[in-house]
Design a protein around this motif. Structure first.
Motif, PDB file in Angstrom:
ATOM      1  N   GLY A 144      60.035  12.674   4.104  1.00 26.64           N
ATOM      2  CA  GLY A 144      61.424  13.066   4.276  1.00 26.64           C
ATOM      3  C   GLY A 144      61.566  14.562   4.445  1.00 26.64           C
ATOM      4  O   GLY A 144      60.621  15.326   4.263  1.00 26.64           O
ATOM      5  N   LEU A 174      58.316   8.585   8.233  1.00 24.73           N
ATOM      6  CA  LEU A 174      58.132   8.319   6.817  1.00 24.73           C
ATOM      7  C   LEU A 174      56.875   7.494   6.604  1.00 24.73           C
ATOM      8  O   LEU A 174      56.535   6.651   7.444  1.00 24.73           O
ATOM      9  CB  LEU A 174      59.335   7.571   6.251  1.00 24.73           C
ATOM     10  CG  LEU A 174      60.698   8.227   6.442  1.00 24.73           C
ATOM     11  CD1 LEU A 174      61.765   7.403   5.716  1.00 24.73           C
ATOM     12  CD2 LEU A 174      60.703   9.654   5.966  1.00 24.73           C
ATOM     13  N   TRP A 180      61.845  -1.139   4.402  1.00 18.52           N
ATOM     14  CA  TRP A 180      62.461   0.174   4.150  1.00 18.52           C
ATOM     15  C   TRP A 180      63.952  -0.050   3.934  1.00 18.52           C
ATOM     16  O   TRP A 180      64.598  -0.776   4.704  1.00 18.52           O
ATOM     17  CB  TRP A 180      62.250   1.127   5.327  1.00 18.52           C
ATOM     18  CG  TRP A 180      60.868   1.680   5.449  1.00 18.52           C
ATOM     19  CD1 TRP A 180      59.863   1.210   6.241  1.00 18.52           C
ATOM     20  CD2 TRP A 180      60.337   2.820   4.776  1.00 18.52           C
ATOM     21  NE1 TRP A 180      58.736   1.981   6.095  1.00 18.52           N
ATOM     22  CE2 TRP A 180      59.003   2.987   5.206  1.00 18.52           C
ATOM     23  CE3 TRP A 180      60.853   3.735   3.857  1.00 18.52           C
ATOM     24  CZ2 TRP A 180      58.181   4.014   4.745  1.00 18.52           C
ATOM     25  CZ3 TRP A 180      60.034   4.759   3.393  1.00 18.52           C
ATOM     26  CH2 TRP A 180      58.707   4.885   3.835  1.00 18.52           C
ATOM     27  N   TYR A 184      65.431   7.280   1.320  1.00 17.33           N
ATOM     28  CA  TYR A 184      64.759   6.129   1.901  1.00 17.33           C
ATOM     29  C   TYR A 184      63.701   5.611   0.929  1.00 17.33           C
ATOM     30  O   TYR A 184      62.885   6.389   0.412  1.00 17.33           O
ATOM     31  CB  TYR A 184      64.114   6.512   3.231  1.00 17.33           C
ATOM     32  CG  TYR A 184      65.110   6.636   4.346  1.00 17.33           C
ATOM     33  CD1 TYR A 184      66.013   7.696   4.385  1.00 17.33           C
ATOM     34  CD2 TYR A 184      65.175   5.680   5.366  1.00 17.33           C
ATOM     35  CE1 TYR A 184      66.954   7.804   5.405  1.00 17.33           C
ATOM     36  CE2 TYR A 184      66.105   5.776   6.386  1.00 17.33           C
ATOM     37  CZ  TYR A 184      66.983   6.839   6.397  1.00 17.33           C
ATOM     38  OH  TYR A 184      67.910   6.941   7.415  1.00 17.33           O
ATOM     39  N   THR A 193      62.326   8.929  -0.703  1.00 16.07           N
ATOM     40  CA  THR A 193      62.159  10.243  -0.077  1.00 16.07           C
ATOM     41  C   THR A 193      63.461  10.579   0.647  1.00 16.07           C
ATOM     42  O   THR A 193      64.053   9.739   1.320  1.00 16.07           O
ATOM     43  CB  THR A 193      60.951  10.247   0.875  1.00 16.07           C
ATOM     44  OG1 THR A 193      60.734  11.564   1.381  1.00 16.07           O
ATOM     45  CG2 THR A 193      61.108   9.269   2.029  1.00 16.07           C
TER      46      THR A 193
END
Length: 123
Positions: free
Chosen positions: A8, A19, A35, A93, A117
């Motif tokens: 991130g 990511l 995710w 996330y 993140t």
């Protein structure tokens, strides 16, 4: 299973980030990975998911055509490539694992979660 999300940061609108989600522990299970994200003041929402073999994936309508999920089972890694980022993509996330192998959009299928993140999209 322990999960570590990274990658991130701060990016301008239209930019890209990738990511990463590193898994450790009982990684021999044939789990699906998803995710999710949570923006300030909003509920957690599904972003993308992928099956163990990588043959099936799913995306939220808001990210279709911009985000791509992939995995490298040899190294116990799952990635989320995010392109054409928008300010509304700003969120923490999280990666999560579904031991059942279901790549559902429902967070209740995911038993293990990483710490998150932060992605900030701003000019």
């Amino acid at each position: 299973v322990q999960l570590q999300a990274s990658g991130g940061g701060l990016v301008r609108p239209g930019g890209s980030l990738r990511l990463s989600c590193a898994a450790s522990g009982r990684t021999g299970l044939r789990y699906a990975t998803g995710w999710f994200r949570q923006a300030p003041g909003k509920e957690r929402e599904f972003v993308a998911s992928i099956t163990w073999g990588g043959g099936n994936s799913a995306y939220a309508d808001s990210v279709k055509g911009r985000f791509a999920i992939s995995r490298d089972n040899a190294n116990d890694m799952v990635y989320l490539q995010m392109n054409s980022l928008k300010t509304e993509d700003t969120a923490v996330y999280y990666c999560a694992v579904s031991p059942s192998g279901s790549y559902s959009q429902d967070h209740r299928f995911y038993a293990y979660w990483g710490q998150g993140t932060l992605v900030t999209v701003s000019s």
